[in-house]
Design a protein around this motif. Structure first.
Motif, PDB file in Angstrom:
ATOM      1  N   ARG A  11      34.212  49.054  40.029  1.00  0.00           N
ATOM      2  CA  ARG A  11      34.866  49.334  41.291  1.00  0.00           C
ATOM      3  C   ARG A  11      35.850  50.477  41.095  1.00  0.00           C
ATOM      4  O   ARG A  11      36.708  50.426  40.220  1.00  0.00           O
ATOM      5  CB  ARG A  11      35.600  48.084  41.780  1.00  0.00           C
ATOM      6  N   ASP A  12      35.723  51.513  41.904  1.00  0.00           N
ATOM      7  CA  ASP A  12      36.604  52.663  41.804  1.00  0.00           C
ATOM      8  C   ASP A  12      37.957  52.282  42.387  1.00  0.00           C
ATOM      9  O   ASP A  12      38.075  52.041  43.594  1.00  0.00           O
ATOM     10  CB  ASP A  12      35.991  53.834  42.568  1.00  0.00           C
ATOM     11  N   PRO A  13      39.025  52.236  41.579  1.00  0.00           N
ATOM     12  CA  PRO A  13      40.330  51.805  42.096  1.00  0.00           C
ATOM     13  C   PRO A  13      40.901  52.765  43.123  1.00  0.00           C
ATOM     14  O   PRO A  13      41.633  52.347  44.018  1.00  0.00           O
ATOM     15  CB  PRO A  13      41.196  51.742  40.833  1.00  0.00           C
ATOM     16  N   THR A  14      40.590  54.046  43.016  1.00  0.00           N
ATOM     17  CA  THR A  14      41.099  55.014  43.990  1.00  0.00           C
ATOM     18  C   THR A  14      40.491  54.753  45.363  1.00  0.00           C
ATOM     19  O   THR A  14      41.191  54.772  46.387  1.00  0.00           O
ATOM     20  CB  THR A  14      40.792  56.444  43.537  1.00  0.00           C
ATOM     21  N   VAL A  15      39.191  54.494  45.420  1.00  0.00           N
ATOM     22  CA  VAL A  15      38.530  54.171  46.679  1.00  0.00           C
ATOM     23  C   VAL A  15      39.112  52.891  47.277  1.00  0.00           C
ATOM     24  O   VAL A  15      39.352  52.798  48.488  1.00  0.00           O
ATOM     25  CB  VAL A  15      37.011  54.043  46.482  1.00  0.00           C
ATOM     26  N   ALA A  16      39.350  51.902  46.418  1.00  0.00           N
ATOM     27  CA  ALA A  16      39.921  50.638  46.898  1.00  0.00           C
ATOM     28  C   ALA A  16      41.296  50.862  47.513  1.00  0.00           C
ATOM     29  O   ALA A  16      41.624  50.295  48.567  1.00  0.00           O
ATOM     30  CB  ALA A  16      40.008  49.638  45.750  1.00  0.00           C
ATOM     31  N   ASN A 152      49.432  40.846  53.355  1.00  0.00           N
ATOM     32  CA  ASN A 152      48.544  41.976  53.055  1.00  0.00           C
ATOM     33  C   ASN A 152      49.118  42.920  52.010  1.00  0.00           C
ATOM     34  O   ASN A 152      48.365  43.528  51.245  1.00  0.00           O
ATOM     35  CB  ASN A 152      48.249  42.756  54.345  1.00  0.00           C
ATOM     36  N   TRP A 153      50.439  43.047  51.977  1.00  0.00           N
ATOM     37  CA  TRP A 153      51.006  43.961  50.990  1.00  0.00           C
ATOM     38  C   TRP A 153      50.738  43.484  49.565  1.00  0.00           C
ATOM     39  O   TRP A 153      50.702  44.290  48.637  1.00  0.00           O
ATOM     40  CB  TRP A 153      52.497  44.188  51.222  1.00  0.00           C
ATOM     41  N   ARG A 154      50.530  42.176  49.403  1.00  0.00           N
ATOM     42  CA  ARG A 154      50.214  41.664  48.068  1.00  0.00           C
ATOM     43  C   ARG A 154      48.859  42.187  47.600  1.00  0.00           C
ATOM     44  O   ARG A 154      48.675  42.468  46.408  1.00  0.00           O
ATOM     45  CB  ARG A 154      50.198  40.143  48.103  1.00  0.00           C
ATOM     46  N   GLY A 155      47.914  42.346  48.519  1.00  0.00           N
ATOM     47  CA  GLY A 155      46.628  42.934  48.155  1.00  0.00           C
ATOM     48  C   GLY A 155      46.781  44.371  47.704  1.00  0.00           C
ATOM     49  O   GLY A 155      46.078  44.826  46.796  1.00  0.00           O
ATOM     50  N   LEU A 156      47.712  45.111  48.333  1.00  0.00           N
ATOM     51  CA  LEU A 156      47.975  46.480  47.902  1.00  0.00           C
ATOM     52  C   LEU A 156      48.577  46.495  46.505  1.00  0.00           C
ATOM     53  O   LEU A 156      48.216  47.333  45.665  1.00  0.00           O
ATOM     54  CB  LEU A 156      48.918  47.160  48.896  1.00  0.00           C
ATOM     55  N   SER A 157      49.475  45.566  46.225  1.00  0.00           N
ATOM     56  CA  SER A 157      50.061  45.460  44.890  1.00  0.00           C
ATOM     57  C   SER A 157      48.975  45.190  43.845  1.00  0.00           C
ATOM     58  O   SER A 157      48.960  45.797  42.770  1.00  0.00           O
ATOM     59  CB  SER A 157      51.111  44.342  44.866  1.00  0.00           C
ATOM     60  N   ASN A 158      48.051  44.295  44.174  1.00  0.00           N
ATOM     61  CA  ASN A 158      46.977  43.971  43.228  1.00  0.00           C
ATOM     62  C   ASN A 158      46.062  45.171  43.001  1.00  0.00           C
ATOM     63  O   ASN A 158      45.575  45.395  41.884  1.00  0.00           O
ATOM     64  CB  ASN A 158      46.167  42.786  43.749  1.00  0.00           C
ATOM     65  N   ALA A 159      45.810  45.957  44.067  1.00  0.00           N
ATOM     66  CA  ALA A 159      44.964  47.141  43.915  1.00  0.00           C
ATOM     67  C   ALA A 159      45.645  48.185  43.040  1.00  0.00           C
ATOM     68  O   ALA A 159      45.000  48.856  42.227  1.00  0.00           O
ATOM     69  CB  ALA A 159      44.641  47.722  45.292  1.00  0.00           C
ATOM     70  N   LEU A 160      46.943  48.346  43.191  1.00  0.00           N
ATOM     71  CA  LEU A 160      47.694  49.262  42.328  1.00  0.00           C
ATOM     72  C   LEU A 160      47.657  48.792  40.875  1.00  0.00           C
ATOM     73  O   LEU A 160      47.589  49.604  39.946  1.00  0.00           O
ATOM     74  CB  LEU A 160      49.146  49.355  42.819  1.00  0.00           C
ATOM     75  N   ARG A 161      47.700  47.503  40.694  1.00  0.00           N
ATOM     76  CA  ARG A 161      47.615  46.942  39.341  1.00  0.00           C
ATOM     77  C   ARG A 161      46.240  47.166  38.728  1.00  0.00           C
ATOM     78  O   ARG A 161      46.118  47.497  37.538  1.00  0.00           O
ATOM     79  CB  ARG A 161      47.923  45.444  39.416  1.00  0.00           C
ATOM     80  N   ASP A 162      45.187  47.032  39.545  1.00  0.00           N
ATOM     81  CA  ASP A 162      43.817  47.199  39.037  1.00  0.00           C
ATOM     82  C   ASP A 162      43.577  48.592  38.466  1.00  0.00           C
ATOM     83  O   ASP A 162      42.674  48.777  37.635  1.00  0.00           O
ATOM     84  CB  ASP A 162      42.807  46.937  40.161  1.00  0.00           C
ATOM     85  N   VAL A 163      44.352  49.572  38.919  1.00  0.00           N
ATOM     86  CA  VAL A 163      44.212  50.942  38.413  1.00  0.00           C
ATOM     87  C   VAL A 163      44.324  50.986  36.894  1.00  0.00           C
ATOM     88  O   VAL A 163      43.679  51.809  36.230  1.00  0.00           O
ATOM     89  CB  VAL A 163      45.289  51.842  39.058  1.00  0.00           C
ATOM     90  N   TRP A 164      45.117  50.085  36.333  1.00  0.00           N
ATOM     91  CA  TRP A 164      45.418  50.137  34.900  1.00  0.00           C
ATOM     92  C   TRP A 164      44.532  49.203  34.066  1.00  0.00           C
ATOM     93  O   TRP A 164      44.700  49.113  32.860  1.00  0.00           O
ATOM     94  CB  TRP A 164      46.893  49.798  34.682  1.00  0.00           C
ATOM     95  N   ASN A 165      43.583  48.557  34.723  1.00  0.00           N
ATOM     96  CA  ASN A 165      42.653  47.687  33.995  1.00  0.00           C
ATOM     97  C   ASN A 165      41.421  48.503  33.619  1.00  0.00           C
ATOM     98  O   ASN A 165      40.357  48.382  34.217  1.00  0.00           O
ATOM     99  CB  ASN A 165      42.271  46.495  34.869  1.00  0.00           C
ATOM    100  N   VAL A 166      41.567  49.351  32.615  1.00  0.00           N
ATOM    101  CA  VAL A 166      40.515  50.290  32.249  1.00  0.00           C
ATOM    102  C   VAL A 166      40.069  50.077  30.803  1.00  0.00           C
ATOM    103  O   VAL A 166      40.858  49.694  29.939  1.00  0.00           O
ATOM    104  CB  VAL A 166      40.989  51.753  32.423  1.00  0.00           C
ATOM    105  N   ASP A 167      38.793  50.311  30.566  1.00  0.00           N
ATOM    106  CA  ASP A 167      38.239  50.298  29.210  1.00  0.00           C
ATOM    107  C   ASP A 167      38.010  51.708  28.695  1.00  0.00           C
ATOM    108  O   ASP A 167      38.161  51.975  27.507  1.00  0.00           O
ATOM    109  CB  ASP A 167      36.918  49.523  29.187  1.00  0.00           C
ATOM    110  N   THR A 168      37.605  52.591  29.590  1.00  0.00           N
ATOM    111  CA  THR A 168      37.394  53.993  29.218  1.00  0.00           C
ATOM    112  C   THR A 168      37.859  54.890  30.354  1.00  0.00           C
ATOM    113  O   THR A 168      37.597  54.610  31.526  1.00  0.00           O
ATOM    114  CB  THR A 168      35.912  54.297  28.920  1.00  0.00           C
ATOM    115  N   VAL A 169      38.547  55.949  29.995  1.00  0.00           N
ATOM    116  CA  VAL A 169      38.928  57.004  30.932  1.00  0.00           C
ATOM    117  C   VAL A 169      38.697  58.321  30.211  1.00  0.00           C
ATOM    118  O   VAL A 169      39.201  58.503  29.095  1.00  0.00           O
ATOM    119  CB  VAL A 169      40.416  56.897  31.346  1.00  0.00           C
ATOM    120  N   PRO A 170      37.917  59.222  30.775  1.00  0.00           N
ATOM    121  CA  PRO A 170      37.698  60.506  30.103  1.00  0.00           C
ATOM    122  C   PRO A 170      39.027  61.167  29.737  1.00  0.00           C
ATOM    123  O   PRO A 170      39.918  61.318  30.566  1.00  0.00           O
ATOM    124  CB  PRO A 170      36.923  61.324  31.148  1.00  0.00           C
TER     125      PRO A 170
END
Length: 327
Positions: A11-16, A152-170
């Motif tokens: 899931r692309d966190p930026t799109v989310a 609803n703002w809690r969902g935004l907080s979770n989406a911001l958090r998901d940005v940092w759940n990465v295994d690989t980033v070029p």
């Protein structure tokens, strides 16, 4: 320094994030809500739904030497107010000429027991404050509960958090991703510092423009998340924003040199000063609240002057300063 726009996740966190920032009431829905409140106060015994209540305007034409009545033109109250807020053309309705009816339209149409000149006054009263109403209802949206997951703002907080759940980033190393996931798993510094071999600290970038007279003006172009930690004794700076995606710097000094390039290039600035602010508590809750504040402020600065005198489209919700404030 490296910059990317994609992360190898399902899931692309930026799109989310962009999808979340697009949620909330539409401009027309704001118009309907404001009208509904005023109409209930003025006509408590008349059920008027601004979404289906329509102003009827008989159309006339000259045929030969006679004025002939043509079909009636109908416009919903919500649509009229939304357009007037953009175009700034006052409503003027005349008793005996215009009338208020409600869908479904019958023939002859049923006239609701209201004074159409008062309806025009209500529309003219509300049009100049539509943006304030938009701000209030957008804020109400973020505070509304969503099932068992909280507001609803809690969902935004979770989406911001998901940005940092990465295994690989070029451009990022394995150690960089480990650092990022540390922030994802431990959003509060007090929890993260218990067992953090990278000694990570999460900041937001705070920027002021320095004016010619020496005063400063706060800059809301971007909300940038900055994660600083140590790898093998050396400092590493990882950042993320909606506009610039993921970035990596080898030191604070290198990051500082890049700060001016992160700002909106269309706004000339001779000098800026910046600092890193480390929020207390849940880092992403703080970010979500700041992002919402920026969105509400952006709504209040919408300018329709270029659209006046035209068949203007309805405004869309600002995502923020940099195509949605950077997060």
């Amino acid at each position: 320094m490296t910059s990317t726009t994609a992360v190898k996740t399902t899931r692309d966190p930026t799109v989310a994030l962009l999808n979340l920032l697009s949620l909330g009431p539409s401009f027309r829905e704001v118009a309907a809500a404001l009208l509904r409140e005023q109409l209930r106060a003025r006509y408590p015994n008349v059920d008027i739904d601004p979404d289906i209540a329509m102003i009827g305007t008989p159309q006339r034409d000259i045929v030969g030497e006679q004025i002939v009545t043509q079909a009636v033109e109908y416009q919903t109250l919500a649509g009229i107010l939304a357009r007037q807020a953009v175009q700034a053309i006052p409503a003027l309705y005349i008793e005996g000429e215009h009338f208020l009816t409600q869908q479904p339209i019958t023939e002859p149409p049923v006239h609701l027991p209201v004074r159409v000149d008062e309806i025009a006054n209500i529309i003219n009263y509300l049009a100049p404050v539509m943006l304030r109403g938009y701000q209030a209802l957008q804020l109400d949206f973020w505070n509304q509960p969503k099932g068992n997951t909280g507001p609803n703002w809690r969902g935004l907080s979770n989406a911001l958090r998901d940005v940092w759940n990465v295994d690989t980033v070029p451009g990022w190393s394995h150690a960089d991703c480990v650092m990022a996931r540390k922030l994802y798993h431990a959003t509060d510094l007090s929890d993260r510092s218990v067992d953090d071999r990278h000694d990570t600290h999460a900041y937001v970038l705070d920027i002021d423009q320095v004016n010619e007279d020496g005063t400063t003006t706060h800059v809301n172009d971007i909300l940038l998340a900055v994660l600083i930690g140590k790898q093998n004794g050396s400092e590493v700076v990882l950042t993320y924003s909606l506009l610039h995606g993921y970035e990596r710097y080898t030191s604070r000094e290198q990051f500082g040199q890049a700060v001016p390039a992160l700002l909106d290039a269309s706004i000339p600035r001779k000098k800026v000063q910046w600092r890193l602010f480390e929020p207390e508590g849940n880092f992403f809750d703080w970010q979500a609240c700041e992002l919402i504040s920026m969105q509400i402020e952006a709504i209040g600065t919408l300018d329709f002057s270029d659209l006046r005198g035209t068949q203007a489209p309805m405004p869309t919700r600002p995502r923020g300063r940099d195509h949605g404030p950077g997060a």
